[in-house]
Design a protein around this motif. Structure first.
Motif, mmCIF file in Angstrom:
data_model
loop_
_atom_site.group_PDB
_atom_site.id
_atom_site.type_symbol
_atom_site.label_atom_id
_atom_site.label_comp_id
_atom_site.label_asym_id
_atom_site.label_seq_id
_atom_site.Cartn_x
_atom_site.Cartn_y
_atom_site.Cartn_z
ATOM 1 N N UNK A 74 -82.763 36.222 -10.483
ATOM 2 C CA UNK A 74 -83.566 35.096 -10.293
ATOM 3 C C UNK A 74 -82.694 33.783 -10.486
ATOM 4 N N UNK A 75 -81.605 34.134 -11.087
ATOM 5 C CA UNK A 75 -80.689 32.856 -11.290
ATOM 6 C C UNK A 75 -79.772 32.738 -10.069
ATOM 7 N N UNK A 76 -79.632 33.511 -9.346
ATOM 8 C CA UNK A 76 -78.826 33.621 -8.072
ATOM 9 C C UNK A 76 -79.442 33.052 -6.953
ATOM 10 N N UNK A 77 -79.148 31.845 -6.164
ATOM 11 C CA UNK A 77 -79.794 31.387 -5.243
ATOM 12 C C UNK A 77 -78.888 31.589 -4.127
ATOM 13 N N UNK A 78 -79.837 31.813 -2.878
ATOM 14 C CA UNK A 78 -79.222 32.354 -1.639
ATOM 15 C C UNK A 78 -79.149 30.843 -0.757
ATOM 16 N N UNK A 79 -78.264 30.449 -0.189
ATOM 17 C CA UNK A 79 -78.325 29.463 0.576
ATOM 18 C C UNK A 79 -79.122 29.678 2.134
ATOM 19 N N UNK A 95 -84.044 36.975 -6.477
ATOM 20 C CA UNK A 95 -85.280 37.769 -6.892
ATOM 21 C C UNK A 95 -86.559 37.495 -6.142
ATOM 22 N N UNK A 96 -86.634 36.219 -5.731
ATOM 23 C CA UNK A 96 -87.686 35.976 -4.594
ATOM 24 C C UNK A 96 -87.757 36.749 -3.348
ATOM 25 N N UNK A 97 -86.468 36.781 -2.952
ATOM 26 C CA UNK A 97 -86.174 37.483 -1.646
ATOM 27 C C UNK A 97 -86.516 39.020 -1.948
ATOM 28 N N UNK A 98 -85.999 39.744 -3.060
ATOM 29 C CA UNK A 98 -86.422 41.130 -3.307
ATOM 30 C C UNK A 98 -88.103 41.259 -3.417
ATOM 31 N N UNK A 99 -88.856 40.398 -3.977
ATOM 32 C CA UNK A 99 -90.266 40.442 -4.246
ATOM 33 C C UNK A 99 -90.802 40.326 -2.704
ATOM 34 N N UNK A 100 -90.140 39.460 -1.881
ATOM 35 C CA UNK A 100 -90.835 39.033 -0.303
ATOM 36 C C UNK A 100 -90.666 40.756 0.337
ATOM 37 N N UNK A 125 -91.256 48.907 -8.855
ATOM 38 C CA UNK A 125 -90.383 47.781 -9.115
ATOM 39 C C UNK A 125 -90.590 46.624 -9.271
ATOM 40 N N UNK A 126 -91.646 46.158 -8.327
ATOM 41 C CA UNK A 126 -92.317 44.861 -8.853
ATOM 42 C C UNK A 126 -92.820 44.768 -10.069
ATOM 43 N N UNK A 127 -93.420 45.803 -10.778
ATOM 44 C CA UNK A 127 -94.135 45.807 -11.937
ATOM 45 C C UNK A 127 -92.892 45.471 -12.935
ATOM 46 N N UNK A 128 -91.714 46.135 -12.741
ATOM 47 C CA UNK A 128 -90.782 46.034 -13.749
ATOM 48 C C UNK A 128 -90.144 44.784 -13.632
ATOM 49 N N UNK A 129 -90.273 44.093 -12.811
ATOM 50 C CA UNK A 129 -89.613 42.548 -12.417
ATOM 51 C C UNK A 129 -90.511 41.531 -13.072
ATOM 52 N N UNK A 130 -91.930 41.622 -12.790
ATOM 53 C CA UNK A 130 -93.013 40.753 -13.139
ATOM 54 C C UNK A 130 -92.695 40.077 -14.340
ATOM 55 N N UNK A 139 -93.394 31.144 -0.961
ATOM 56 C CA UNK A 139 -93.968 32.443 -0.098
ATOM 57 C C UNK A 139 -94.036 33.742 -0.541
ATOM 58 N N UNK A 140 -93.259 33.998 -1.536
ATOM 59 C CA UNK A 140 -93.531 35.322 -2.586
ATOM 60 C C UNK A 140 -94.606 35.325 -3.354
#
Length: 332
Positions: A74-79, A95-100, A125-130, A139-140
């Motif tokens: 979640x700290x790594x931002x994609x342009x 992290x947002x992209x992975x959730x999406x 996987x989503x539960x582990x990330x939450x 969007x996510x």
């Protein structure tokens, strides 16, 4: 090289069976190097084999078991994400992209493949990330609530079908036993899926609420989708916590002093006919199929267009002011 299925199998084998390689992956700061190709393949899942998709989902599940990994993505931002076509994703966290992408994979599976194993891996996987989600984008966040709504509609259809079958069995006890068993099993599976999604939303609201305003907004915006399940024995304790959050923010919103809305209403003048009668006759003169003599109109002054039959046409003007056979005189 993840387009090659052999490379996918090798990656899975290393992550699952080699603790040193897994640690090497988890401590890297450029996680996008590995995750972006994985997510792109999942995005294009219809073009891949089911085994390839399974291996990649299990790989993500193993990675998500590490809390540092969940925080780092979640700290790594994609342009930008050029291969994502549904909408433009600019300055989205990994992290947002992975959730999406995981939510999209579940939705695709619900409508096409209906593979329980695939569902389970994505939701796990989503539960582990939450609990570690940080500034999940709008969007996510909306996707999480939309996923719950999609599962709830399927759950409602199965519950109705089960109830209908039970009513039929009361009349014909020997008919439809296998069908009822299949429906009951599928309903049980969807009950588990719904609970996992509620666990995901509840974990974000419990452990990461201050960092995720978009999740709070998405839940508040679609809070009606949770109402039918508030008294369900499998969901009530989770929804009780979500309802506590909703009640808190709803009460804060209601307590805010709002500016009075500026609002105008139309009131007609005391003598509207002074405007409307000349206006109506002006339209009549301009659009009717028979002719009027402007010199005989005393109702209002009119300027006819140059191409009018009365503009310099001697055939329609008379010295004595008489009307031609097609002319009508208007009285004021």
């Amino acid at each position: 090289c993840l387009a090659d299925e052999a490379a996918v199998l090798l990656l899975y084998s290393l992550v699952h069976g080699n603790a040193d390689f897994l640690e090497y992956v988890l401590v890297r700061t450029d996680l996008d190097t590995l995750l972006m190709p994985i997510l792109e393949i999942l995005y294009n899942a219809p073009k891949r084999t089911s085994n390839q998709i399974y291996m990649l989902l299990i790989t993500l599940l193993i990675l998500s078991q590490d809390s540092t990994f969940n925080a780092s993505i979640h700290k790594l931002v994609l342009p930008a994400v050029p291969w994502y076509k549904e909408r433009r994703l600019n300055h989205t966290s990994l992290g947002s992209l992975m959730v999406i992408v995981l939510i999209r994979t579940v939705k695709y599976n619900l409508s096409r493949l209906q593979d329980v194993y695939l569902h389970t891996n994505c939701l796990a996987t989503l539960a582990n990330m939450a609990p570690h989600v940080h500034r999940l984008d709008a969007y996510a966040s909306q996707g999480l609530v939309s996923l719950f709504h999609m599962l709830s509609r399927k759950f409602a259809k199965l519950a109705k079908l089960q109830n209908d079958k039970l009513q039929i069995d009361k009349v014909n006890p020997m008919e439809g036993d296998n069908v009822l068993e299949d429906v009951s099993m599928e309903l049980h599976i969807y009950t588990d899926f719904l609970r996992i999604v509620l666990e995901i939303i509840n974990a974000i609201l419990t452990y990461a609420l201050p960092r995720n305003p978009e999740v709070v907004y998405a839940v508040m915006h679609r809070q009606e989708v949770f109402q039918p399940f508030r008294n369900h024995p499998r969901f009530n304790e989770l929804l009780e916590n979500i309802s506590t959050v909703l009640d808190f923010f709803n009460s804060r919103m209601d307590a805010q002093e709002m500016f009075t809305q500026l609002r105008f209403t139309y009131e007609q003048e005391s003598h509207p006919e002074e405007f409307f009668i000349p206006y109506v006759w002006q339209l009549a003169v301009a659009n009717c199929d028979f002719a009027f003599s402007p010199s005989k109109i005393n109702l209002y002054s009119v300027d006819l267009p140059r191409e009018s039959a009365y503009d310099g046409d001697a055939n329609h003007k008379h010295q004595n002011g008489q009307l031609s056979e097609n002319e009508v005189e208007l009285d004021p």
